[in-house]
Design an enzyme around this catalytic site. Structure first.
Site, PDB file in Angstrom:
ATOM      1  N   LYS A   1       0.830  -1.217   0.000  1.00 46.76           N
ATOM      2  CA  LYS A   1       0.000   0.000   0.000  1.00 46.76           C
ATOM      3  C   LYS A   1       0.860   1.260   0.000  1.00 46.76           C
ATOM      4  CE  LYS A   1      -4.249  -2.036   1.427  1.00 46.76           C
ATOM      5  NZ  LYS A   1      -5.189  -2.369   2.487  1.00 46.76           N
TER       6      LYS A   1
ATOM      7  N   ARG B   1      -2.812 -10.025   5.342  1.00 46.16           N
ATOM      8  CA  ARG B   1      -3.217 -10.217   3.936  1.00 46.16           C
ATOM      9  C   ARG B   1      -2.069  -9.713   3.069  1.00 46.16           C
ATOM     10  NH1 ARG B   1      -5.551  -7.258   0.054  1.00 46.16           N
ATOM     11  NH2 ARG B   1      -7.093  -8.252  -1.283  1.00 46.16           N
TER      12      ARG B   1
HETATM   13  N1  PMM Z   1      -7.100  -4.245   1.030  1.00 48.46           N
HETATM   14  C1  PMM Z   1      -7.425  -4.384  -0.259  1.00 48.46           C
HETATM   15  C2  PMM Z   1      -8.433  -5.279  -0.650  1.00 48.46           C
HETATM   16  N2  PMM Z   1      -9.090  -6.033   0.269  1.00 48.46           N
HETATM   17  N3  PMM Z   1      -9.416  -6.660   2.504  1.00 48.46           N
HETATM   18  C3  PMM Z   1      -9.113  -6.519   3.797  1.00 48.46           C
HETATM   19  N4  PMM Z   1      -9.757  -7.272   4.721  1.00 48.46           N
HETATM   20  N5  PMM Z   1      -8.147  -5.668   4.226  1.00 48.46           N
HETATM   21  C4  PMM Z   1      -7.449  -4.886   3.364  1.00 48.46           C
HETATM   22  O1  PMM Z   1      -6.597  -4.104   3.826  1.00 48.46           O
HETATM   23  C5  PMM Z   1      -7.756  -4.980   1.978  1.00 48.46           C
HETATM   24  C6  PMM Z   1      -8.758  -5.892   1.576  1.00 48.46           C
HETATM   25  C7  PMM Z   1      -6.710  -3.579  -1.291  1.00 48.46           C
HETATM   26  O2  PMM Z   1      -5.536  -4.211  -1.699  1.00 48.46           O
HETATM   27  P1  PMM Z   1      -5.387  -5.020  -3.101  1.00 48.46           P
HETATM   28  O3  PMM Z   1      -5.927  -4.122  -4.200  1.00 48.46           O
HETATM   29  O4  PMM Z   1      -3.944  -5.290  -3.249  1.00 48.46           O
HETATM   30  O5  PMM Z   1      -6.190  -6.285  -3.014  1.00 48.46           O
END
Ligand code: PMM
Length: 300
Positions: A236, A276
Site C-alpha cells: 500500500k 493479507r
Molecule cells: N485491502 C485491499 C483489498 N481487500 N481486505 C481486507 N480485509 N483488508 C485490506 O486491507 C484490503 C482488503 C486492497 O488491496 P489489493 O488491491 O492489493 O487487493
C-alpha cells in the site's frame, strides 16, 4: 496433487484457516481483476489464477483471498479509484477460481461487498467472507449468518476515499474501533455469531498515510476488543509515503516488498491473527522471524 490439503496436514490436525493457532495466519491476495493497484490484470485468466493460488499455498499461505472487484479507493495516493463492477461479472471472475481451489483443499476467502457474490462463493466452497465495506449490504450479513461463515469486517468510510471529509478523525484508533464495534453490533443483529467476526483496521481506506501508520502502531487497542484482527498493509502507498526515497520520490507498488515485510513483522508482534499479503514467501519469513524472536523473549 492436493497442495492445500497437504499444507493443512503438515500443520497437524487439519488446522484450517479459521481455527486460530498460535501462529499468525497468512492470507495470500488473489485479485481476479483487470485494475487492482498492484496486480491488476495478471490473474484474470482462470487457469493462471488457480495456479497462482496453489503456488501461494505451497509458499505457506493458510488462506487464499479471492477478489473480483478492485477496491482501489479514490484519492491522491490511488488516483481516480477503481470502476465498480456488477455482481454478475464479479461472480463470473471469481467462482471458477473459488471452486477449483476449494476442491483442492485450499481454504478460500471471498473478498466482496456483495451478498449475491458471497452466497455463490460460499456455495462454491469458500469458508470466509472478507468485506471491505464492513457489512454494509444486509444481504451479505444474512448470507454469512445462514451459512455460518466467518466474516471479516474491515473499517471503511464511503468507498474508502482518501480525502476529506472521510479522513477526518480526532483520534483515529479510537474512532476506527468505535465504528467497527457498531458494525459488529449490526452483524450480530443480522444473526452472525460474534465468534465468527474478524476485525480489520482498513489501512489505506479513508486514511492518510500517517493515519494508516498510527493504526498499525496502535494495533493492540484493536486486538483488545477480543476479535481476531486481520491486517492488510501489503504494497500500500502509505508504506512508500512513510519511507520516501532520498530524492523524495515514492516507491512503486512492486518496489514496496521490504516495507510490506516489515509491516507483517510489526503486525505479528502487535497481535494480528492474520495478515493479507501479495508476496507469501516474504511474509512467511517476516512472520516466522517475528514469532521466533517473541518466543525467545525472557528466555535469558
Ligand atoms: N485491502 C485491499 C483489498 N481487500 N481486505 C481486507 N480485509 N483488508 C485490506 O486491507 C484490503 C482488503 C486492497 O488491496 P489489493 O488491491 O492489493 O487487493
Amino acid at each position: 496433487m492436493d497442495i492445500g490439503a497437504d499444507r493443512l496436514d503438515q500443520q497437524g490436525s487439519q488446522r484450517g484457516a479459521t481455527e486460530r493457532g498460535s501462529r499468525c495466519a497468512l492470507w495470500g491476495v488473489l485479485n481476479v481483476t483487470p485494475d487492482s493497484f498492484s496486480d491488476g490484470g495478471r490473474f484474470l485468466d482462470h487457469e493462471a489464477a488457480i495456479a497462482r493460488g496453489r503456488a501461494m499455498v505451497a509458499a505457506g499461505a493458510d488462506v487464499v483471498d479471492v477478489g473480483g472487484e478492485s477496491t482501489r479507493p479514490r484519492g491522491k495516493d490511488y488516483g481516480a479509484g477503481a470502476e465498480a463492477v456488477g455482481a454478475g461479472e464479479e461472480a463470473d471472475r471469481v467462482l471458477p477460481v473459488v471452486e477449483a481451489l476449494s476442491r483442492a483443499g485450499v481454504a478460500v476467502s471471498i473478498d466482496t461487498r456483495k451478498g449475491a457474490v458471497a452466497r455463490q462463493a460460499l456455495a462454491a466452497g469458500a469458508r470466509i467472507v472478507n468485506d471491505v465495506s464492513g457489512g454494509a449490504d444486509q444481504e451479505l450479513l444474512a448470507v454469512c449468518a445462514k451459512e455460518a461463515a466467518e466474516l471479516v469486517l474491515m473499517h471503511n468510510r464511503g468507498r474508502g476515499e482518501v480525502e476529506a471529509p472521510f479522513t477526518e478523525y480526532q483520534d483515529v484508533m479510537k474512532e476506527v474501533a468505535a465504528e467497527l464495534e457498531e458494525r459488529v453490533a449490526r452483524a450480530e443483529a443480522a444473526g452472525v455469531a460474534r465468534e465468527r467476526l474478524w476485525l480489520d483496521p482498513g489501512l489505506g481506506f479513508a486514511k492518510t498515510a500517517a493515519q494508516s501508520g498510527a493504526l498499525l502502531a496502535r494495533l493492540p487497542e484493536l486486538v483488545a476488543l477480543g476479535h481476531p484482527v486481520l491486517v492488510g498493509a501489503s504494497r500500500k502507498s502509505f508504506l512508500a509515503r512513510l519511507s520516501r526515497r532520498p530524492d523524495g520520490s515514492l516507491a512503486s507498488p512492486q518496489e514496496r516488498e521490504a516495507g510490506s515485510a516489515v509491516a507483517v513483522a510489526v503486525a505479528v508482534s502487535k497481535g494480528a491473527a492474520a495478515v493479507r499479503v501479495h508476496d507469501v514467501n516474504a511474509a512467511w519469513q517476516a512472520a516466522r522471524f517475528a514469532e521466533a524472536l517473541a518466543a525467545t523473549e525472557g528466555a535469558g
